[in-house]
Design a protein around this motif. Sequence first.
Motif, mmCIF file in Angstrom:
data_model
loop_
_atom_site.group_PDB
_atom_site.id
_atom_site.type_symbol
_atom_site.label_atom_id
_atom_site.label_comp_id
_atom_site.label_asym_id
_atom_site.label_seq_id
_atom_site.Cartn_x
_atom_site.Cartn_y
_atom_site.Cartn_z
ATOM 1 N N LEU A 21 0.823 -1.024 0.180
ATOM 2 C CA LEU A 21 0.028 0.047 0.049
ATOM 3 C C LEU A 21 0.922 1.321 0.059
ATOM 4 O O LEU A 21 0.541 2.427 -0.813
ATOM 5 C CB LEU A 21 -0.731 -0.004 1.129
ATOM 6 N N THR A 25 0.981 4.022 -2.912
ATOM 7 C CA THR A 25 0.064 5.472 -2.473
ATOM 8 C C THR A 25 1.076 6.535 -2.138
ATOM 9 O O THR A 25 0.928 7.583 -2.255
ATOM 10 C CB THR A 25 -0.799 5.193 -1.433
ATOM 11 N N CYS A 26 2.184 6.047 -1.198
ATOM 12 C CA CYS A 26 2.925 7.035 -0.693
ATOM 13 C C CYS A 26 4.286 7.311 -1.291
ATOM 14 O O CYS A 26 4.961 8.396 -1.369
ATOM 15 C CB CYS A 26 3.213 6.741 0.853
ATOM 16 N N THR A 72 -2.939 11.691 7.678
ATOM 17 C CA THR A 72 -3.062 10.657 6.157
ATOM 18 C C THR A 72 -4.468 10.817 5.552
ATOM 19 O O THR A 72 -4.554 11.031 4.537
ATOM 20 C CB THR A 72 -2.589 9.351 6.489
ATOM 21 N N PHE A 94 -6.283 11.039 2.090
ATOM 22 C CA PHE A 94 -6.598 10.044 1.191
ATOM 23 C C PHE A 94 -7.932 9.264 1.774
ATOM 24 O O PHE A 94 -8.092 8.035 1.444
ATOM 25 C CB PHE A 94 -5.306 9.025 1.597
ATOM 26 N N GLN A 97 -9.506 7.446 -1.027
ATOM 27 C CA GLN A 97 -8.612 6.327 -1.564
ATOM 28 C C GLN A 97 -8.353 5.180 -0.785
ATOM 29 O O GLN A 97 -8.306 3.946 -1.156
ATOM 30 C CB GLN A 97 -7.215 7.164 -2.140
ATOM 31 N N LEU A 98 -8.455 5.436 0.504
ATOM 32 C CA LEU A 98 -7.809 4.320 1.384
ATOM 33 C C LEU A 98 -8.792 4.277 2.665
ATOM 34 O O LEU A 98 -9.273 5.218 2.912
ATOM 35 C CB LEU A 98 -6.328 4.800 2.289
#
Length: 135
Positions: A21, A25-26, A72, A94, A97-98
Amino acid sequence: GISREGSLLDVAVELVAGEALYAGTCAACHGANLEGQADWRSPGEDGRLPAPPHDETGHTWHHADQVLFDYTKLGGREVMAAQGMEFDSGMPGFSGQLSDQEIWTILAYIRSTWPERARAAQAARTEASFANEGS
């Protein structure tokens, strides 16, 4: 039967998921090896601070779990605004998204890369933040 909840295998699976992840994503901003962007302590031409490292050379471990989660999920500008500060953060939220669990999984992966002293210091900050919530 033997319960697997909390087993080393479960932890390993979570860390692998967190690493994946993070990579998807990061890492584009914070680096594939959690190294952050160059000159992350100095604002760029746009006035924003570059993405900091999430390894032990950065300041991520200086913050309690809930702060990291909120930053986050909601993004830097939103979290700072809730604290009464105007801050033009480059960190987006996020939440779209998350899932919450995915954010916690990423944070677990990041924590797992720190040396013991950084993990202990960050755990103490998290404990202190829980104690302060109750007062």
